[in-house]
Design a protein around this motif. Structure first.
Motif, short mmCIF file in Angstrom:
data_model
loop_
_atom_site.label_atom_id
_atom_site.label_comp_id
_atom_site.label_asym_id
_atom_site.label_seq_id
_atom_site.Cartn_x
_atom_site.Cartn_y
_atom_site.Cartn_z
N THR A 180 3.23 4.28 31.61
CA THR A 180 4.20 3.18 31.71
C THR A 180 5.59 3.70 32.03
O THR A 180 6.59 3.05 31.75
CB THR A 180 4.24 2.38 30.40
OG1 THR A 180 4.56 3.27 29.31
CG2 THR A 180 2.91 1.70 30.13
N GLN A 192 4.22 -4.18 35.68
CA GLN A 192 4.85 -4.78 34.49
C GLN A 192 6.31 -4.35 34.37
O GLN A 192 7.20 -5.17 34.11
CB GLN A 192 4.08 -4.36 33.23
CG GLN A 192 4.61 -5.00 31.96
CD GLN A 192 3.95 -4.45 30.71
OE1 GLN A 192 3.82 -3.23 30.57
NE2 GLN A 192 3.50 -5.33 29.84
N ARG A 204 -0.07 -6.64 30.12
CA ARG A 204 -0.12 -5.20 30.35
C ARG A 204 -1.21 -4.78 31.34
O ARG A 204 -1.03 -3.82 32.10
CB ARG A 204 -0.35 -4.47 29.01
CG ARG A 204 -0.62 -2.97 29.12
CD ARG A 204 0.60 -2.25 29.67
NE ARG A 204 0.33 -0.83 29.85
CZ ARG A 204 -0.24 -0.28 30.92
NH1 ARG A 204 -0.61 -1.05 31.94
NH2 ARG A 204 -0.44 1.02 31.00
#
Length: 274
Positions: A180, A192, A204
């Motif tokens: 991420t 995202q 997610r």
């Protein structure tokens, strides 16, 4: 002299010597009998002594009997122990056989599931290949005629421009499953993070992102639309359409975050959240 002395029948009879001798013999016989009886009694009285002398013989016999009894008891104990060992071995063998059978069943079940998963994966790959072929045909046709979709040359503005600027800034970062940022991403993690820059909170994972907005046709794409691969609700990959027939996404470990044309890997569908 009495007047009856001459009368024979009135005379007092005399004891003869023979009778006296016989009586003496009888008496002697009686005494002899008593002596013999006394001797016999003495012999009888001596019998306990004789029995006492024979006690060692009786004791030896008893010891032999005890020894035989001990041998028999020991043999019985040995037989019992042998039987117990056999029973234990049989129980252990039965338990092992049961365990082996259960393990064999588990292996067979796992193999069956693996085969089913492989067949399902093959079917999904075949389906994706068919979908990509179908989508690639119109794209090739448009390229050959010099035409394009109505949004291929549109310029992003506002929030869409911010999203596109963010994903392009990550080009060259590594692809890492579950990543991420800020320097490594997976496909849904990059999408995202890009939309979070403009205040849009997306789910997610790819499956949920493929249904997060309004479904749009691939022939009517706008910069900032989310592209997905697979079915809506079960997508396995997502990226951001940046205009001019291009998209940016965290593709795979070999390419990382890259910008690619739609023909590189035609998507299945698209959603619009802006």
């Amino acid at each position: 002299m009495s007047h009856t002395a001459l009368i024979r029948s009135h005379r007092k009879p005399r004891r003869s010597a023979s009778k006296i001798a016989m009586r003496a013999g009888v008496a002697g016989g009686v005494l002899s009998t008593l002596a013999v009886a006394g001797a016999s009694g003495s012999a009888s009285a001596a019998e306990p002594v004789t029995q006492t002398l024979e006690l060692p013989t009786l004791t030896a016999d008893l010891a032999a009997q005890v020894a035989q009894s001990a041998d028999a008891t020991q043999q019985a104990a040995a037989n019992y122990q042998l039987q117990a060992e056999r029973d234990s071995a049989a129980a252990k063998a039965a338990k092992q056989a049961k365990s082996d059978l259960a393990e064999a069943k588990q292996k067979a079940e796992a193999k069956k599931k693996a085969q089913q998963a492989a067949r399902k994966a093959a079917a999904e790959r075949a389906s994706r290949s068919a979908e990509r072929t179908t989508l690639a045909a119109p794209a090739a046709s448009s390229a050959s005629t010099g035409t394009s979709t109505s949004t291929s040359t549109s310029t992003a503005t506002g929030s869409a421009a911010a999203v596109i600027a963010f994903v392009k800034a990550q080009i060259g970062d590594a692809y890492v499953s579950g990543g991420t940022g800020p320097n490594s991403w997976d496909c849904s993690g990059l999408v995202q993070a890009a939309f979070k820059q403009v205040g849009v909170n997306l789910p997610r994972v790819s499956q949920d992102q493929s249904t997060a907005g309004t479904q749009v046709s691939l022939s009517n794409l706008q910069p900032g639309d989310i592209l997905y691969w697979g079915s809506a609700g079960s997508a396995y990959h997502v990226a951001v359409y940046v205009g001019d027939g291009m998209f940016v996404g965290a593709q795979n470990p070999s390419t990382g975050v890259a910008e690619k044309p739609l023909s590189y890997d035609p998507p299945t569908g698209a959603v619009r959240v802006l």
